[in-house]
Scaffold this active site. Structure first.
Site, short mmCIF file in Angstrom:
data_model
loop_
_atom_site.label_atom_id
_atom_site.label_comp_id
_atom_site.label_asym_id
_atom_site.label_seq_id
_atom_site.Cartn_x
_atom_site.Cartn_y
_atom_site.Cartn_z
N ASP A 131 0.81 -1.21 0.00
CA ASP A 131 0.00 0.00 0.00
C ASP A 131 0.85 1.26 0.00
O ASP A 131 1.44 1.61 1.02
CB ASP A 131 -0.90 -0.03 1.24
CG ASP A 131 -1.86 1.15 1.29
OD1 ASP A 131 -1.97 1.88 0.29
OD2 ASP A 131 -2.50 1.35 2.34
N ASP A 381 -1.76 6.21 -6.24
CA ASP A 381 -1.95 5.31 -5.10
C ASP A 381 -2.17 3.87 -5.56
O ASP A 381 -3.17 3.57 -6.22
CB ASP A 381 -3.14 5.79 -4.28
CG ASP A 381 -3.35 4.95 -3.03
OD1 ASP A 381 -2.39 4.30 -2.59
OD2 ASP A 381 -4.47 4.95 -2.50
#
Length: 501
Positions: A131, A381
């Site tokens: 992440d 992201d």
């Protein structure tokens, strides 16, 4: 339309917190301990959440719905983080390097990519969500002795528990026995008491009181030697609770040897409520966002201040690999690498957008939408699935793409704003979407990255609207089939189309 948009906004933000990335790393580390070596890349294999090694089969439409929900909550979490930190230039070190192989997981599960890592000494293996939108690395834990909360997902049968739940647990137990895990209490969870290098962070320490305050450390400290606790609460009401520690992470180097990241700050999670769901194969989150003492901070100091990854098509089968690398990436590029300025919107990686065009027509989008100082901007992201644009950008992009889809049979499947029957659909009728970055760099994703498959013979415009102010997001489906390189020493983002191998 307004009611539908409100539903989409709610459902989109649900997707954003729990889609913690979609990027997984599976790295092949030999069981035998080896000496650390210099002059090598660190490389981790990225595996999509759908990979059979991570989770079981799931319906593709349900996967998209789950992604939208997780992205929505992820977005709310992002909005809780305030301030821009531009003082993180790193020394450009490139003497040692490592890389992690990456895979798509279309064959199974939901939507993230995972990385297989070893934590502690001796190393304990399990999968983590990779992440880039989080600086915090945490695992499901099973410490010896007193537990916090409800014990990190190890739920015990209570009176009145339904037969269906019992059957589900029986199936899970059977599956674990098939993998030889039934007699291993640490299977799928981290047992800190089994690691010779694990050090608990005490609640009375400066690290707990000051350094970890941005990671939701608690002031609760009945005894100076008690553990430093954390309680991460998300906007959707979910939470993760546990305690902090430090330990060693073992990583694979490009020559097949092993390297080690020592004293990495980690979270030992014992309770999760209404939040990220893991099974016995998935154990936590590898935070790839930048912050002091984070995984990226440690790795960049030791292996070079370049983080790069290449995401294969999210519908690729599990035998297709790519890599997350610290150091110089070694992948085949299909175009010249383009670079633009990197904004370290800690822990996020931001880019300066000048505008968006569709079919060579620059769209009318207010400048402040892309201004980080005006609470806007654009974030890249890996943990978010679908691209999300604030309404001032979403509306013109959506309308421009919709104009090219007048000859299709529109479907209302309750997922995205525009879906259609893809039988007979000709991709060449769709105009190219281009993001124009500062310095003249143009990011032109393939059409399949924004006109996406959601189930057999059904496609949708794979971009979601974001209500209010805040940063827009280029999610991992939009990033697929590209190498992305974040140079923390030169503050640049580079990207190029690639085969990812």
């Amino acid at each position: 339309m307004q009611m539908k948009r409100r539903w989409m906004q709610w459902s989109t933000s649900i997707l954003m917190t729990l889609f913690l990335i979609q990027i997984i790393v599976v790295h092949s580390i030999n069981e035998k301990e080896e000496e650390e070596v210099d002059n090598e890349n660190m490389s981790l294999e990225l595996v999509h959440r759908h990979d059979s090694r991570v989770i079981g089969d799931v319906d593709q439409l349900e996967a998209i719905k789950g992604s939208i929900q997780r992205d929505y909550f992820r977005r709310q979490r992002m909005n809780q983080i305030k301030g821009i930190n531009q003082n993180h230039r790193r020394k450009d070190i490139e003497t040692q390097q490592f890389q992690m192989p990456m895979h798509s997981g279309r064959d199974y599960a939901l939507g993230e990519y995972f990385v297989g890592v070893k934590i502690g000494s001796p190393g304990q293996s399990f999968w983590l969500v990779a992440d880039t939108g989080s600086e915090f690395t945490w695992f499901n834990c099973k410490p010896r002795g007193k537990h916090l909360g409800n014990g990190g997902g190890h739920k015990h049968k209570h009176k009145g528990e339904s037969k269906s739940k019992t059957k589900t647990k029986t199936k899970t137990t059977t599956a674990r026995r098939k993998r030889g895990a039934s007699n291993n209490p640490c299977y799928g969870v981290f047992c800190p008491h089994r690691s010779n290098t694990f050090q608990q962070v005490t609640c009375s320490s400066h690290k707990c009181k000051v350094e970890l305050s941005n990671l939701f450390s608690l002031s609760y400290c009945p005894n100076p030697s008690d553990p430093c606790l954390f309680d991460i609460s998300y906007a959707d009401g979910s939470s993760a609770k546990g305690f902090f520690g430090t330990d060693t992470v073992t990583v694979a180097l490009t020559n097949g040897k092993k390297g080690k990241l020592h004293n990495l700050t980690i979270g030992c999670t014992q309770t999760m409520l209404n939040g990220v769901t893991f099974n016995e194969n998935t154990g936590g989150i590898l935070g790839l966002g930048y912050a002091k003492d984070s995984f990226v901070d440690k790795a960049s100091l030791q292996y070079g201040a370049k983080l790069s990854y290449c995401l294969v098509d999210h519908l690729s089968h599990q035998n297709v690999s790519s890599y997350l690398t610290f150091g110089t990436p070694k992948v085949k590029l299909l175009s010249e690498i383009r670079k633009t300025e990197l904004f370290l919107y800690s822990p996020f990686y931001g880019v300066h957008v000048l505008g968006i065009s569709v079919g060579d027509q620059m769209l009318k989008i207010p400048h402040q939408v892309w201004d980080f100082n005006a609470e806007g901007g654009m974030i890249i992201d890996s943990g978010t699935t679908l691209a999300g644009l604030v309404l001032e950008a979403y509306d013109p992009v959506f309308e421009a793409l919709k104009k090219s889809l007048t000859n299709v049979k529109r479907l209302d499947i309750g997922v995205l704003d525009f879906c259609f029957d893809s039988e007979g659909f000709n991709e060449r009728t769709v105009p190219r979407l281009v993001f124009h970055f500062a310095g003249g760099a143009r990011f032109e994703p393939p059409i399949k990255s924004y006109i996406i498959d959601v189930e057999p013979k059904v496609k949708c415009i794979g971009i979601v609207p974001i209500n209010g102010t805040g940063a827009s997001v280029i999610g991992n489906i939009m990033q697929q089939d590209f190498l992305w390189e974040f140079d923390l020493a030169k503050n640049t983002v580079g990207f190029a189309s690639s085969t990812c191998n």
